[in-house]
Design an enzyme around this catalytic site. Structure first.
Site, PDB file in Angstrom:
ATOM      1  N   HIS A  13      -4.513   1.907   1.388  1.00  0.00           N
ATOM      2  CA  HIS A  13      -4.221   2.561   2.876  1.00  0.00           C
ATOM      3  C   HIS A  13      -3.379   1.649   3.693  1.00  0.00           C
ATOM      4  O   HIS A  13      -3.322   0.597   3.420  1.00  0.00           O
ATOM      5  CB  HIS A  13      -5.651   2.415   3.541  1.00  0.00           C
ATOM      6  CG  HIS A  13      -5.547   2.896   5.059  1.00  0.00           C
ATOM      7  ND1 HIS A  13      -5.668   3.937   5.643  1.00  0.00           N
ATOM      8  CD2 HIS A  13      -5.273   1.932   6.031  1.00  0.00           C
ATOM      9  CE1 HIS A  13      -5.441   3.774   6.904  1.00  0.00           C
ATOM     10  NE2 HIS A  13      -5.471   2.677   7.179  1.00  0.00           N
TER      11      HIS A  13
ATOM     12  N   ASN B 184      -6.811   6.918  -3.802  1.00  0.00           N
ATOM     13  CA  ASN B 184      -5.564   6.679  -3.920  1.00  0.00           C
ATOM     14  C   ASN B 184      -4.959   5.262  -3.693  1.00  0.00           C
ATOM     15  O   ASN B 184      -3.968   4.919  -3.206  1.00  0.00           O
ATOM     16  CB  ASN B 184      -4.678   7.502  -3.237  1.00  0.00           C
ATOM     17  CG  ASN B 184      -5.069   7.542  -1.314  1.00  0.00           C
ATOM     18  OD1 ASN B 184      -5.974   6.594  -1.211  1.00  0.00           O
ATOM     19  ND2 ASN B 184      -4.450   7.977  -0.424  1.00  0.00           N
TER      20      ASN B 184
ATOM     21  N   GLU C 278      -6.654  -1.419  13.749  1.00  0.00           N
ATOM     22  CA  GLU C 278      -7.150  -1.515  12.513  1.00  0.00           C
ATOM     23  C   GLU C 278      -7.216  -3.190  12.224  1.00  0.00           C
ATOM     24  O   GLU C 278      -8.034  -3.478  11.488  1.00  0.00           O
ATOM     25  CB  GLU C 278      -6.357  -0.928  11.461  1.00  0.00           C
ATOM     26  CG  GLU C 278      -6.309   0.650  11.694  1.00  0.00           C
ATOM     27  CD  GLU C 278      -5.627   1.476  10.566  1.00  0.00           C
ATOM     28  OE1 GLU C 278      -4.639   0.661   9.946  1.00  0.00           O
ATOM     29  OE2 GLU C 278      -5.641   2.697  10.853  1.00  0.00           O
TER      30      GLU C 278
ATOM     31  N   LYS D  77      -8.088  -0.164  -2.226  1.00  0.00           N
ATOM     32  CA  LYS D  77      -9.395   0.584  -2.085  1.00  0.00           C
ATOM     33  C   LYS D  77     -10.240   0.503  -3.438  1.00  0.00           C
ATOM     34  O   LYS D  77      -9.701  -0.293  -4.542  1.00  0.00           O
ATOM     35  CB  LYS D  77      -9.039   2.138  -2.203  1.00  0.00           C
ATOM     36  CG  LYS D  77      -8.338   2.287  -0.709  1.00  0.00           C
ATOM     37  CD  LYS D  77      -8.305   4.001  -0.584  1.00  0.00           C
ATOM     38  CE  LYS D  77      -7.476   4.130   0.525  1.00  0.00           C
ATOM     39  NZ  LYS D  77      -7.340   5.731   0.981  1.00  0.00           N
TER      40      LYS D  77
ATOM     41  N   THR E   4       0.365  10.447   0.194  1.00  0.00           N
ATOM     42  CA  THR E   4      -1.297  10.348   0.426  1.00  0.00           C
ATOM     43  C   THR E   4      -1.637  10.929  -1.074  1.00  0.00           C
ATOM     44  O   THR E   4      -2.399  10.375  -1.936  1.00  0.00           O
ATOM     45  CB  THR E   4      -1.848  11.024   1.390  1.00  0.00           C
ATOM     46  OG1 THR E   4      -1.313  10.528   2.682  1.00  0.00           O
ATOM     47  CG2 THR E   4      -3.266  10.850   1.254  1.00  0.00           C
TER      48      THR E   4
ATOM     49  N   TYR F 246     -12.757   5.312   9.907  1.00  0.00           N
ATOM     50  CA  TYR F 246     -12.297   6.579   9.563  1.00  0.00           C
ATOM     51  C   TYR F 246     -12.676   7.401  10.570  1.00  0.00           C
ATOM     52  O   TYR F 246     -12.751   8.704  10.268  1.00  0.00           O
ATOM     53  CB  TYR F 246     -12.330   7.027   8.107  1.00  0.00           C
ATOM     54  CG  TYR F 246     -11.838   6.370   7.026  1.00  0.00           C
ATOM     55  CD1 TYR F 246     -10.738   6.426   7.024  1.00  0.00           C
ATOM     56  CD2 TYR F 246     -12.398   5.759   5.931  1.00  0.00           C
ATOM     57  CE1 TYR F 246      -9.648   5.940   6.174  1.00  0.00           C
ATOM     58  CE2 TYR F 246     -11.466   5.260   4.947  1.00  0.00           C
ATOM     59  CZ  TYR F 246     -10.211   5.230   5.052  1.00  0.00           C
ATOM     60  OH  TYR F 246      -9.273   4.873   4.019  1.00  0.00           O
TER      61      TYR F 246
ATOM     62  N   ARG G 201       4.405   2.216   4.311  1.00  0.00           N
ATOM     63  CA  ARG G 201       4.223   3.631   4.013  1.00  0.00           C
ATOM     64  C   ARG G 201       5.146   4.041   2.854  1.00  0.00           C
ATOM     65  O   ARG G 201       4.737   4.982   1.985  1.00  0.00           O
ATOM     66  CB  ARG G 201       4.182   4.447   5.001  1.00  0.00           C
ATOM     67  CG  ARG G 201       3.123   4.131   6.171  1.00  0.00           C
ATOM     68  CD  ARG G 201       3.027   5.123   7.408  1.00  0.00           C
ATOM     69  NE  ARG G 201       2.397   6.237   7.186  1.00  0.00           N
ATOM     70  CZ  ARG G 201       1.227   6.631   7.027  1.00  0.00           C
ATOM     71  NH1 ARG G 201       0.193   5.811   6.992  1.00  0.00           N
ATOM     72  NH2 ARG G 201       0.957   7.915   6.770  1.00  0.00           N
TER      73      ARG G 201
HETATM   74  P1  CMP Z   1      -5.983   6.658   4.025  1.00  0.00           P
HETATM   75  O1  CMP Z   1      -4.625   6.499   4.263  1.00  0.00           O
HETATM   76  O2  CMP Z   1      -7.040   5.593   3.339  1.00  0.00           O
HETATM   77  O3  CMP Z   1      -6.487   7.704   5.252  1.00  0.00           O
HETATM   78  C1  CMP Z   1      -7.391   8.568   5.132  1.00  0.00           C
HETATM   79  C2  CMP Z   1      -7.950   9.029   3.818  1.00  0.00           C
HETATM   80  O4  CMP Z   1      -8.454  10.389   3.504  1.00  0.00           O
HETATM   81  C3  CMP Z   1      -6.448   9.320   2.998  1.00  0.00           C
HETATM   82  O5  CMP Z   1      -6.074   7.877   2.755  1.00  0.00           O
HETATM   83  C4  CMP Z   1      -7.154   9.799   1.716  1.00  0.00           C
HETATM   84  O6  CMP Z   1      -7.456   9.007   0.689  1.00  0.00           O
HETATM   85  C5  CMP Z   1      -8.036  10.736   2.258  1.00  0.00           C
HETATM   86  N1  CMP Z   1      -7.605  12.013   2.077  1.00  0.00           N
HETATM   87  C6  CMP Z   1      -6.690  12.763   3.033  1.00  0.00           C
HETATM   88  N2  CMP Z   1      -6.687  14.118   2.622  1.00  0.00           N
HETATM   89  C7  CMP Z   1      -7.473  14.203   1.855  1.00  0.00           C
HETATM   90  C8  CMP Z   1      -8.273  15.361   1.115  1.00  0.00           C
HETATM   91  N3  CMP Z   1      -7.571  16.744   1.196  1.00  0.00           N
HETATM   92  N4  CMP Z   1      -9.103  15.461   0.180  1.00  0.00           N
HETATM   93  C9  CMP Z   1      -9.728  14.131   0.265  1.00  0.00           C
HETATM   94  N5  CMP Z   1      -9.486  13.047   0.890  1.00  0.00           N
HETATM   95  C10 CMP Z   1      -8.242  12.930   1.435  1.00  0.00           C
END
Ligand code: CMP
Length: 138
Positions: A115, A112, A126, A9, A91, A49, A85
């Site tokens: 993904h 984070n 995806e 990311k 996450t 998304y 994962r």
């Molecule tokens: P990702 O695995 O890319 O899939 C969806 C993304 O939403 C997740 O990683 C996080 O980066 C983001 N995400 C999930 N929960 C939250 C949250 N409570 N606040 C902000 N971002 C979130």
């Protein structure tokens, strides 16, 4: 062999740690069989998304993922989806196990660093979202 879609990311490309993350991916036993650096458009991010569109963080998520370059990848291994994962960690980086990519590198639940697909069905969707078959060299 199983395949999963990975995204490194914008928080990670901004800090020039894609190589460090790729080393952790390869050390975990995942092969990087396709990879490209791209900048997502807002409409691509909203589509990718789409499952999260009702969530309160959706707008921020789209803004963040389009804020800089990302590296999209196809990873291959036995059980690649659960293996990646586990390699990424939780996450929320404050809950991620030591030794995981997110524990080592993530800045926040939003920024984070990586993904990974969450199911076999989504992995196919995806991977096809970003790659043509001839760009994947297994
Ligand atoms: P990702 O695995 O890319 O899939 C969806 C993304 O939403 C997740 O990683 C996080 O980066 C983001 N995400 C999930 N929960 C939250 C949250 N409570 N606040 C902000 N971002 C979130």
């Amino acid at each position: 062999m199983e395949r999963t879609l990975s995204i490194i990311k914008p928080d990670a490309t901004r800090r020039s740690i894609t190589g460090k993350i790729n080393a952790m991916i390869e050390e975990a036993g995942l092969s990087i069989i396709a990879q490209k650096r791209i900048r997502l458009s807002v409409s691509q991010a909203e589509e990718f998304y789409g499952v999260h569109k009702e969530r309160p963080f959706f707008k921020d998520l789209v803004e963040f993922i389009t804020s800089g370059p990302v590296v999209v990848q196809v990873l291959e291994a036995d059980n690649a989806i659960p293996l990646y994962r586990k390699t990424m960690g939780a996450t929320n980086p404050s809950e991620a196990e030591e030794g995981t990519i997110r524990a080592a590198h993530a800045e926040s639940i939003e920024a984070n660093s990586v993904h990974g697909s969450d199911s076999a069905e989504n992995a196919v969707i995806e991977i096809n979202f970003f790659f043509d078959q001839d760009e994947i060299v297994g």
